[in-house]
Design an enzyme around this catalytic site. Sequence first.
Site, PDB file in Angstrom:
ATOM      1  N   SER A 168      36.378  45.658  43.848  1.00  0.00           N
ATOM      2  CA  SER A 168      36.469  43.737  43.725  1.00  0.00           C
ATOM      3  C   SER A 168      37.343  43.173  44.899  1.00  0.00           C
ATOM      4  O   SER A 168      37.926  44.439  45.098  1.00  0.00           O
ATOM      5  CB  SER A 168      36.940  44.200  41.965  1.00  0.00           C
ATOM      6  OG  SER A 168      37.584  42.922  41.911  1.00  0.00           O
ATOM      7  N   TYR A 181      43.884  47.400  36.991  1.00  0.00           N
ATOM      8  CA  TYR A 181      43.155  47.006  37.490  1.00  0.00           C
ATOM      9  C   TYR A 181      42.879  46.926  38.912  1.00  0.00           C
ATOM     10  O   TYR A 181      42.172  47.048  40.073  1.00  0.00           O
ATOM     11  CB  TYR A 181      42.354  46.116  36.549  1.00  0.00           C
ATOM     12  CG  TYR A 181      40.425  45.914  37.098  1.00  0.00           C
ATOM     13  CD1 TYR A 181      39.652  46.828  36.913  1.00  0.00           C
ATOM     14  CD2 TYR A 181      40.728  44.771  38.188  1.00  0.00           C
ATOM     15  CE1 TYR A 181      38.406  46.561  37.434  1.00  0.00           C
ATOM     16  CE2 TYR A 181      39.265  44.652  38.452  1.00  0.00           C
ATOM     17  CZ  TYR A 181      37.724  45.815  38.344  1.00  0.00           C
ATOM     18  OH  TYR A 181      37.402  45.096  38.798  1.00  0.00           O
ATOM     19  N   LYS A 185      41.458  49.533  41.725  1.00  0.00           N
ATOM     20  CA  LYS A 185      40.364  49.088  43.034  1.00  0.00           C
ATOM     21  C   LYS A 185      41.730  48.866  44.025  1.00  0.00           C
ATOM     22  O   LYS A 185      40.525  49.665  45.216  1.00  0.00           O
ATOM     23  CB  LYS A 185      40.127  47.594  43.117  1.00  0.00           C
ATOM     24  CG  LYS A 185      39.185  47.214  41.122  1.00  0.00           C
ATOM     25  CD  LYS A 185      38.077  48.418  41.421  1.00  0.00           C
ATOM     26  CE  LYS A 185      36.990  48.415  39.946  1.00  0.00           C
ATOM     27  NZ  LYS A 185      36.222  49.227  40.185  1.00  0.00           N
TER      28      LYS A 185
END
Length: 289
Positions: A168, A181, A185
């Site tokens: 991402s 998160y 990533k």
Amino acid sequence: MSDWEWTLGGLESPVVPIWNDSNILDPSSVLLTDKVAIVTGGARGIGAATAVALARFGADLAICDREADDMARTAAAVEALGRRCVTGLFDVRHPEPRDAWLAEVGETYGRVDVLVNNAGGTFNSPFAGISPKGEAALIAENFTQVTGFIRGCLPLMGEGGSIINVTSIEAHRAGPGFSIYSAMKAAQANLTMSLSLELSSSRIRVNCIAPDVIPTEGESLLGGESTDDESGLAPQPWLEGGTVHDCAAAAVYLAGDMSRFVTGTTIHVDGGNIAAAGWKRRTSGRFTT
């Protein structure tokens, strides 16, 4: 040096005329004929588009997801293209069904050429509001299952394999409200670089695709907020919006021979957002910070 010559490996290497080079490109270089590709989270969104695109370019597929109906539709689309598709209905965070399914994939195809680690997920919460259980779930879904799939696929992957981790833009910038998160990533991106070196002796390439502002059926990191608000800011510098097929195109490139010398890097599929840093494009066309 003539415009029709190049050198390989530095100034001391011999000059190779490009018309005699065995690595010269031709249209077949983009094809994935009879390769075997695994796509996790293949039921919908980027995963489904990637699975169908890989099949369209000649690959047989194995896809897994928790969404049975959507996964069946993806499998049907793959098979409509004349390619095979093995499905697995399970939660990627759980190693037992994953390992059993990878054994089934190995028995069916005998090998794996491409692994696309697409599955992942998150929820919006300030860091202080995330419980230890919630944090563990985020780590399992966005990092541990990725290492598990890689570890499970390596015995099935011969020379020339390709591992593609879908990360991402948050792997490369702050993720307020999505701190765990974002950190996972970033961990995937760093793992990608390390494994690109460790696996180079086996000619296995490892790369990332980092999407942003790609509409999918999943939860947006904006939590449903508009990306084109009253300030007149466009969602990305590029004039048109992106789609899941833009991410699938990057995966097709990384899966095949066109990217044979590309490893340890990230392709940003984000309409220029990572390049823009603090710059924003107004809908009028002017840029502002």
